[in-house]
Design an enzyme around this catalytic site. Structure first.
Site, PDB file in Angstrom:
ATOM      1  N   ARG A  51      51.770 -89.412  72.137  1.00 15.12           N
ATOM      2  CA  ARG A  51      50.326 -89.397  71.898  1.00 15.12           C
ATOM      3  C   ARG A  51      49.987 -89.086  70.445  1.00 15.12           C
ATOM      4  O   ARG A  51      48.919 -89.472  69.963  1.00 15.12           O
ATOM      5  CB  ARG A  51      49.640 -88.356  72.795  1.00 15.12           C
ATOM      6  N   TYR A  73      53.516 -77.429  71.035  1.00 19.53           N
ATOM      7  CA  TYR A  73      53.329 -78.516  71.997  1.00 19.53           C
ATOM      8  C   TYR A  73      53.721 -79.821  71.322  1.00 19.53           C
ATOM      9  O   TYR A  73      53.071 -80.263  70.374  1.00 19.53           O
ATOM     10  CB  TYR A  73      51.863 -78.521  72.450  1.00 19.53           C
ATOM     11  N   THR A 109      45.207 -81.589  76.394  1.00 24.41           N
ATOM     12  CA  THR A 109      44.981 -83.034  76.439  1.00 24.41           C
ATOM     13  C   THR A 109      44.240 -83.421  77.715  1.00 24.41           C
ATOM     14  O   THR A 109      43.262 -84.182  77.676  1.00 24.41           O
ATOM     15  CB  THR A 109      46.326 -83.781  76.389  1.00 24.41           C
ATOM     16  N   ILE A 143      54.123 -77.264  82.290  1.00 24.07           N
ATOM     17  CA  ILE A 143      52.674 -77.396  82.116  1.00 24.07           C
ATOM     18  C   ILE A 143      52.329 -78.786  82.613  1.00 24.07           C
ATOM     19  O   ILE A 143      52.724 -79.786  82.012  1.00 24.07           O
ATOM     20  CB  ILE A 143      52.274 -77.168  80.651  1.00 24.07           C
ATOM     21  N   LYS A 184      56.125 -76.376  74.650  1.00 16.27           N
ATOM     22  CA  LYS A 184      55.942 -77.375  75.703  1.00 16.27           C
ATOM     23  C   LYS A 184      56.522 -78.674  75.171  1.00 16.27           C
ATOM     24  O   LYS A 184      56.005 -79.250  74.207  1.00 16.27           O
ATOM     25  CB  LYS A 184      54.463 -77.539  76.045  1.00 16.27           C
ATOM     26  N   TYR A 220      47.960 -88.011  64.114  1.00 16.97           N
ATOM     27  CA  TYR A 220      47.443 -89.054  63.231  1.00 16.97           C
ATOM     28  C   TYR A 220      47.973 -88.981  61.802  1.00 16.97           C
ATOM     29  O   TYR A 220      48.401 -89.986  61.245  1.00 16.97           O
ATOM     30  CB  TYR A 220      45.903 -89.083  63.210  1.00 16.97           C
TER      31      TYR A 220
END
Length: 297
Positions: free
Chosen positions: A144, A139, A50, A209, A167, A113
């Site tokens: 987001r 992840y 990202t 991370i 993560k 999405y």
């Protein structure tokens, strides 16, 4: 065989992709950043996550940035390639490309999405793992992606041999505890939330991370190493001066603030791609104060 790879514990940086003001990738600055992290004790670089603006580079550029980063590292630091996508077939293509160019592992964000079900998420990751023989890290960043990879689904996926870790960027330490209590001992658990990472690692996590690691890699490496070795006092001592930075690097959408910070540190130009824009004037005042207080600007 235990899956824990100790080169993939501790502080790992979600690396920015430096750009010229016209938005093209600045590979000379990228090479310098790789050297900066090797010298600072960072344990691994995440290329094209990202923070690396994976969402604004096309696939050809995406692979080229990963390839260059791997080449610049010359096997001196682990390179984890960001290869997630909201299309399973595209994620497979990127993951296969990462394997072919020599990545050490891949980091795969949840399909954003389209909001798959938990079964859809399980099948997505299972198919990628079965198709591409490379170590893979899940992840989860629901703030987001609009989809939450639930702990029970992560536990299911942890039984797949080349899915080696996750993560977790929820910032919810109850999620961390659930993962620590229920995942196999050899399954790597990473914090993706700078503000709570020390607590996550002290609870039993293996590292983080980090966005902050772009700016203060040495201090964060020391903090995470101390936490990983159960040195709570040492970890908190290294981390405390970074508390404002952990917060203010998200004063606007990541990676807007961190790219501006790296620019002010003289590490790159200020380029960033639309629809992201440069940091606002009012936010610059806040962030530049943090950088000045740390003595890095």
């Amino acid at each position: 065989m235990m899956r824990i790879n100790h080169s993939l514990t501790g502080s790992m940086v979600a690396l920015i992709t430096p750009m010229f003001d016209n938005g093209s990738v600045d590979f000379a600055s990228l090479e310098a950043l790789v050297e900066f992290h090797i010298e600072s004790g960072t344990k691994a670089i995440i290329s094209m996550g990202t923070t690396g603006e994976s969402a604004t580079l096309n696939q050809k550029e995406h692979i080229e940035v990963m390839r260059k980063t791997i080449g610049f590292s010359n096997k001196r630091i682990a390179i984890i390639a960001g290869t997630g996508a909201n299309s399973t077939s595209e994620a497979i293509e990127l993951t296969q490309a990462a394997k072919e160019i020599g990545a050490d592992a891949c980091l795969l964000v949840t399909p954003y999405y389209n909001k798959p079900t938990q079964e859809g998420l399980f099948q997505h990751y299972k198919l990628i793992a079965e198709t591409v023989d490379i170590d893979q890290i899940l992840y989860n960043v629901p703030g987001r992606t609009a989809v939450d990879l639930l702990p029970e689904t992560i536990v299911r996926l942890s039984s797949i041999s080349n899915i080696i870790g996750v993560k977790d960027a929820t910032g919810d330490l109850t999620v961390a505890k659930t993962l620590i209590d229920n995942c196999p001992e050899d399954f790597l658990l990473y914090s993706g939330d700078d503000a709570t990472a020390i607590e996550f690692i002290l609870m039993g996590g293996h590292g983080g991370i980090s966005v902050t690691a772009n700016v203060a890699p040495k201090a964060l490496s020391q903090a995470y190493e101390a936490a990983y070795n159960d040195d709570k006092t040492g970890a908190q001592g290294y981390d405390k001066p970074l508390a404002n930075l952990h917060k203010n690097l998200f004063i606007e959408s990541n990676p807007i603030p961190v790219k501006w910070a790296m620019h002010k540190m003289g590490k790159c130009e200020s380029g960033i791609r639309l629809p992201l824009t440069k940091l606002s004037q009012q936010a610059r005042v806040v962030l530049e104060r943090d950088l000045s207080n740390l003595g890095v600007m």
